[in-house]
Design a protein around this motif. Sequence first.
Motif, mmCIF file in Angstrom:
data_model
loop_
_atom_site.group_PDB
_atom_site.id
_atom_site.type_symbol
_atom_site.label_atom_id
_atom_site.label_comp_id
_atom_site.label_asym_id
_atom_site.label_seq_id
_atom_site.Cartn_x
_atom_site.Cartn_y
_atom_site.Cartn_z
ATOM 1 N N UNK A 233 0.781 -1.202 -0.054
ATOM 2 C CA UNK A 233 -0.095 0.048 -0.027
ATOM 3 C C UNK A 233 0.680 1.234 -0.010
ATOM 4 N N UNK A 234 2.298 1.045 0.037
ATOM 5 C CA UNK A 234 3.047 2.316 0.003
ATOM 6 C C UNK A 234 2.881 2.969 -1.347
ATOM 7 N N UNK A 235 2.590 4.077 -1.259
ATOM 8 C CA UNK A 235 2.051 5.061 -2.488
ATOM 9 C C UNK A 235 3.322 5.148 -3.763
ATOM 10 N N UNK A 236 4.391 5.033 -3.317
ATOM 11 C CA UNK A 236 5.739 5.312 -3.982
ATOM 12 C C UNK A 236 5.864 3.914 -4.882
ATOM 13 N N UNK A 237 5.876 2.803 -3.987
ATOM 14 C CA UNK A 237 6.012 1.355 -4.618
ATOM 15 C C UNK A 237 4.612 1.028 -5.701
ATOM 16 N N UNK A 238 3.492 1.333 -5.164
ATOM 17 C CA UNK A 238 2.484 1.105 -5.949
ATOM 18 C C UNK A 238 2.563 2.017 -7.247
ATOM 19 N N UNK A 239 3.045 2.970 -7.100
ATOM 20 C CA UNK A 239 2.956 3.978 -8.370
ATOM 21 C C UNK A 239 4.087 3.531 -9.496
#
Length: 328
Positions: A233-239
């Motif tokens: 759910x980490x925004x940077x990783x998901x992006x």
Amino acid sequence: MDVSVIGISPESVEIYRYFLRHRGEGVGEARQALDMDPDTVEAAIEDLERLSLLDLGDRHKVVATEPRIGIERLVERRLNELNAEIRRVLAARDAIAVLMEDQQQGERAASVLDIERVEGLERVRQRLDDLGFFSYKETLCLHPGGPLSRGAIETALPLDTRSLRRGLAVKAVYHPKALDDPLMAAYLRDVVSLGGQVRITEESMDRMVVFDRSVAVVPIHPKESARGALLVREAGLVSQLVTYFDGVWDAATDLREFTEPSKEPPLLSELERRVLSVMATADKDEIAAREIDVSVRTYRRYVADLMSRLGAVNRFQAALRAKEEHWI
């Protein structure tokens, strides 16, 4: 006439009606007159007495309670039971505050990265089902390797159907080996017919599912997906994972084009191109028809034809697919 909701069985109804019609008769007469097993009659009579619909003070002269009194009393009792049940259900909301505190404690104690480890294939499938149920925008999938198992297909198709009927976009990329299985090929065709988008690529890719571009699910081990999955759910990783998906998607070939490659791009008339251009922008058919100077009936006929050719379930999706296929 169904009064089972207030606790009266069909057999009891028939016996109650008998005593209403035959005032002053006894249990023996009822047994002889009714085409029922004697034990059934006796059990139903006892139920009616318990419900205060029959007075068995004298079994040779049974008195049936007036329906306006007896039935109304049972209805009121059932409503009281339901109201009590509703109050108990609503009281369950009190647990939210306590459970939220538990969640917050867990979040404070968790690692810096918001990554959840889920082990076991069955648990992973359950979490995927939960994430799909609560998604509201889109699902992105990469499926390297061969076809899914029969059980996986039977599980996946209802979930895909539910998502697509709720208006979610479903985009998936598969390896050509998945099409070697007729059952898998039929499943992918079903997904496309329901409005899903499926593409094929021979390039290597990593298995993953992304929900609403906010939660990504990847295998714990890239070669052993049955071991479990990581919910990111980490925004940077998901992006970054979404960017990776978009690259694979853009380079892949539409399933229909892959299985039945067309020799020429679709031929569209100038009017069809104009219809496509206004489908996603005009709020009403009347406005769109007036903008391209045709009747509303003609406009709607063109829209229906174009949606069918694009395999779209709604007009907005048709406009998006037209752009993806370079029709406009």
